[in-house]
Design a protein around this motif. Structure first.
Motif, mmCIF file in Angstrom:
data_model
loop_
_atom_site.group_PDB
_atom_site.id
_atom_site.type_symbol
_atom_site.label_atom_id
_atom_site.label_comp_id
_atom_site.label_asym_id
_atom_site.label_seq_id
_atom_site.Cartn_x
_atom_site.Cartn_y
_atom_site.Cartn_z
ATOM 1 N N HIS A 107 26.379 18.928 23.915
ATOM 2 C CA HIS A 107 25.108 18.316 23.706
ATOM 3 C C HIS A 107 24.896 17.239 24.695
ATOM 4 C CE1 HIS A 107 21.877 17.354 20.220
ATOM 5 N NE2 HIS A 107 21.348 17.573 21.357
ATOM 6 N N LYS A 108 26.094 16.566 24.957
ATOM 7 C CA LYS A 108 26.069 15.407 25.692
ATOM 8 C C LYS A 108 25.611 15.758 27.278
ATOM 9 C CE LYS A 108 30.380 13.647 25.139
ATOM 10 N NZ LYS A 108 31.447 12.625 25.440
ATOM 11 N N THR A 110 22.958 18.264 27.951
ATOM 12 C CA THR A 110 22.022 18.994 28.218
ATOM 13 C C THR A 110 20.998 18.165 29.186
ATOM 14 O OG1 THR A 110 21.339 17.813 26.125
ATOM 15 C CG2 THR A 110 22.137 20.279 25.944
ATOM 16 N N PRO A 111 20.100 18.925 29.768
ATOM 17 C CA PRO A 111 19.375 18.219 30.598
ATOM 18 C C PRO A 111 18.151 17.464 30.079
ATOM 19 C CG PRO A 111 18.704 20.784 30.434
ATOM 20 C CD PRO A 111 19.887 20.399 29.771
ATOM 21 N N GLY A 112 17.861 16.366 30.796
ATOM 22 C CA GLY A 112 16.805 15.616 30.496
ATOM 23 C C GLY A 112 15.319 16.218 30.885
ATOM 24 N N LYS A 113 14.326 15.597 30.489
ATOM 25 C CA LYS A 113 12.976 16.214 30.919
ATOM 26 C C LYS A 113 12.921 16.021 32.683
ATOM 27 C CE LYS A 113 10.406 16.188 26.873
ATOM 28 N NZ LYS A 113 11.631 16.478 26.146
ATOM 29 N N GLU A 115 14.788 18.033 34.531
ATOM 30 C CA GLU A 115 15.927 18.518 35.181
ATOM 31 C C GLU A 115 16.492 19.849 34.774
ATOM 32 O OE1 GLU A 115 18.042 13.833 34.462
ATOM 33 O OE2 GLU A 115 18.836 15.710 33.181
ATOM 34 N N LEU A 155 16.961 22.694 21.236
ATOM 35 C CA LEU A 155 16.612 22.350 22.568
ATOM 36 C C LEU A 155 15.359 22.913 22.932
ATOM 37 C CD1 LEU A 155 20.116 23.178 23.945
ATOM 38 C CD2 LEU A 155 19.265 20.683 23.316
ATOM 39 N N GLU A 157 12.680 23.618 21.143
ATOM 40 C CA GLU A 157 11.631 22.867 20.585
ATOM 41 C C GLU A 157 11.235 21.528 21.370
ATOM 42 O OE1 GLU A 157 11.675 22.900 16.358
ATOM 43 O OE2 GLU A 157 11.752 24.668 16.136
ATOM 44 N N SER A 158 12.428 20.772 21.965
ATOM 45 C CA SER A 158 12.139 19.667 22.706
ATOM 46 C C SER A 158 11.941 20.092 24.307
ATOM 47 C CB SER A 158 13.378 18.951 22.878
ATOM 48 O OG SER A 158 13.943 18.633 21.410
ATOM 49 N N LYS A 274 9.784 5.799 36.523
ATOM 50 C CA LYS A 274 8.986 4.885 35.413
ATOM 51 C C LYS A 274 9.628 5.132 33.931
ATOM 52 C CE LYS A 274 4.461 4.171 37.430
ATOM 53 N NZ LYS A 274 3.045 4.892 37.441
ATOM 54 N N PRO A 275 9.685 4.248 33.175
ATOM 55 C CA PRO A 275 10.225 4.484 31.881
ATOM 56 C C PRO A 275 9.350 5.496 31.011
ATOM 57 C CG PRO A 275 9.512 2.233 31.935
ATOM 58 C CD PRO A 275 9.362 2.723 33.492
ATOM 59 N N ALA B 95 14.369 5.445 28.019
ATOM 60 C CA ALA B 95 13.615 6.285 28.707
ATOM 61 C C ALA B 95 14.626 7.778 28.766
ATOM 62 C CB ALA B 95 13.366 6.052 30.165
ATOM 63 N N ALA B 99 13.990 11.553 26.892
ATOM 64 C CA ALA B 99 13.960 12.577 28.012
ATOM 65 C C ALA B 99 14.789 13.786 27.217
ATOM 66 C CB ALA B 99 14.278 12.464 29.283
ATOM 67 N N HIS B 100 15.410 13.509 26.008
ATOM 68 C CA HIS B 100 16.206 14.660 25.489
ATOM 69 C C HIS B 100 15.578 14.857 24.088
ATOM 70 C CE1 HIS B 100 19.098 13.373 28.799
ATOM 71 N NE2 HIS B 100 19.428 14.449 28.704
ATOM 72 N N TRP B 104 20.203 14.061 20.653
ATOM 73 C CA TRP B 104 21.049 13.692 21.651
ATOM 74 C C TRP B 104 21.879 12.645 21.655
ATOM 75 C CZ3 TRP B 104 20.717 10.725 26.281
ATOM 76 C CH2 TRP B 104 21.472 11.151 27.396
ATOM 77 N N LYS B 108 26.192 12.193 20.264
ATOM 78 C CA LYS B 108 27.340 11.322 21.382
ATOM 79 C C LYS B 108 28.022 10.354 20.474
ATOM 80 C CE LYS B 108 24.535 10.214 24.834
ATOM 81 N NZ LYS B 108 24.266 9.308 26.253
#
Lengths: 275, 275
Positions: A107-108, A110-113, A115, A155, A157-158, A274-275, B95, B99-100, B104, B108
């Motif tokens: 889980h740690k 997994t890609p962020g948006k 990525e 995942l 669903e996100s 940007k955040p 941020a 993004a996850h 997530w 952790k």
């Protein structure tokens, strides 16, 4: 047209029904030509994915020893911008990893948006090697198919596009490749003593893979059986499936970029930061 | 006897049915005497948990502003050995966290075997503040009850003892405590401008908490409604529930220590450090 066989529901496939030599009647040069075009397309789609920052892509690579996981990463994913694309390799779990549930270390990573993450082996090892070598009781690994399906649903669903590839080689092809590794000084480092040993469990792995593929395929998280005896075709089939999965989002991502009025790469960078 | 109300299945409780002033007819001095004994017991159980290394404990603390999450941690968990006990506080997501998927950052921080982790706020914020302030569409937060149940099932099947506490205060008590924070220089730092504002959403939070408690209670991951107007009783009720949940494993942990022939603390340390 698709070159890999896509599984999107509960199945009862047998691996023997898939020909590892399959090449869709293409010649190697044709395949390489097609891959070149797909690579360019993939690079473009990655840029859009990254800039739009609305989706993630998770690519799971599984397969027996010598099936070509490393080679696929190098050839298909190599051209991608490593800003926004990373590989996570899952080896024998550490003590800390074993002290947690089997999805903790997965889980740690997994890609962020925006990525793309490629899993070189994955959570599926916990229903493959763990099962074959009886590292956990039956009850434990059997319960994991549900956990995996729940996890992949979370995942997707996100907004994560989940694609899972089984690189399908024949037993003969594996023998060939193991012998090559022994004889080629530049490949020798890739051969571990365990590789010949694992080969003795060929049929056990077949059953374990069949169950994983049959029980963990869903429209939102499909498995692809990739004919992998011919390396050039394997690369082509994976690239084709990844492009086909990302392509439907192209317009949405473009629209997003227009909405926020982005023009140059520099602007896209600044926007993403940007955040 | 139990001081907090334990929920272990799908319910349709209403918070108004629980008296935040409840104290089981105890006097404060009696309660504090009992807590002292429970604290000693908890310290002993933690040592066993740690040395045996077979289970983990996850304690989730939720409650409205001023309900006493920090105070509970300080008084009930404070005496525990911080080697093997940590607090994870979940504030406004960063941020990278946003993004996850919402679990997530939570996953952790889950405890490894032998460890106790206290969540100061938790994944439940994603069906509480997110719902009340409409940070996500209905469809998104509604799907999260299932995801939470699946996630907690994964943890408990990996030998995590999951305990969730809702610290139940009355609206009047909250007002009192907010006023105190305004007037007491030593407590002023705890008051944020948002606290009075959040109070306007009291009823919305009530509904959100009721749904979380009703939809995410299970025998393996119960919610406890903790009467929390009286701080000493709140501490007592939480300590009692934690001890009651760990106690049934005492013999098993003792047996494990005997099996591996551990006698001294030093031996236990050395044992735990092994991979």
């Amino acid at each position: 047209m698709a070159y890999a066989h896509k599984l999107i529901g509960t199945h009862s496939i047998k691996l023997r029904d898939f020909d590892p030599e399959y090449d869709a009647g293409l010649k190697r040069e044709q395949g390489e030509e097609k891959l070149k075009k797909l690579s360019a397309e993939l690079t473009r789609l990655q840029e859009l994915l990254y800039a739009a920052g609305q989706h993630s892509v998770l690519i799971v690579l599984q397969g027996r020893d010598t099936s070509g996981k490393d080679g696929t990463i190098k050839t298909v994913m190599g051209p991608l911008n490593s800003l926004g694309c990373q590989v996570a390799s899952f080896k024998v779990p550490t003590a800390e990893e074993l002290a947690h549930d089997f999805l903790w270390r997965i889980h740690k990573q997994t890609p962020g948006k925006g990525e793309i993450t490629i899993f070189n082996r994955s959570h599926y090892e916990d229903v493959l090697v763990v099962r074959v070598h009886k590292f956990a009781p039956d009850k434990v690994w059997r319960a994991r198919y549900d956990h995996i399906n729940n996890f992949e649903k979370l995942l997707t669903e996100s907004n994560t596009i989940v694609l899972k590839f089984y690189l399908h080689i024949s037993k003969e092809e594996q023998e060939q490749r193991l012998l090559e590794r022994e004889q080629d000084a530049t490949k020798y480092w890739k051969l571990s003593a365990g590789d010949w040993k694992e080969r003795q469990y060929w049929n056990d792995y077949t059953r374990a893979y069949e169950d994983a593929l049959n029980q963990c395929s869903a429209p939102h998280a499909p498995w692809f059986v990739v004919p992998a005896n011919k390396k050039w075709f394997r690369n082509l089939a994976v690239a084709e499936a990844v492009v086909a999965a990302m392509k439907p989002y192209e317009k949405q991502w473009m629209k997003r970029l227009e909405e926020v009025g982005l023009k140059s790469k520099a602007e896209i960078e600044a926007f993403r930061a940007k955040p």
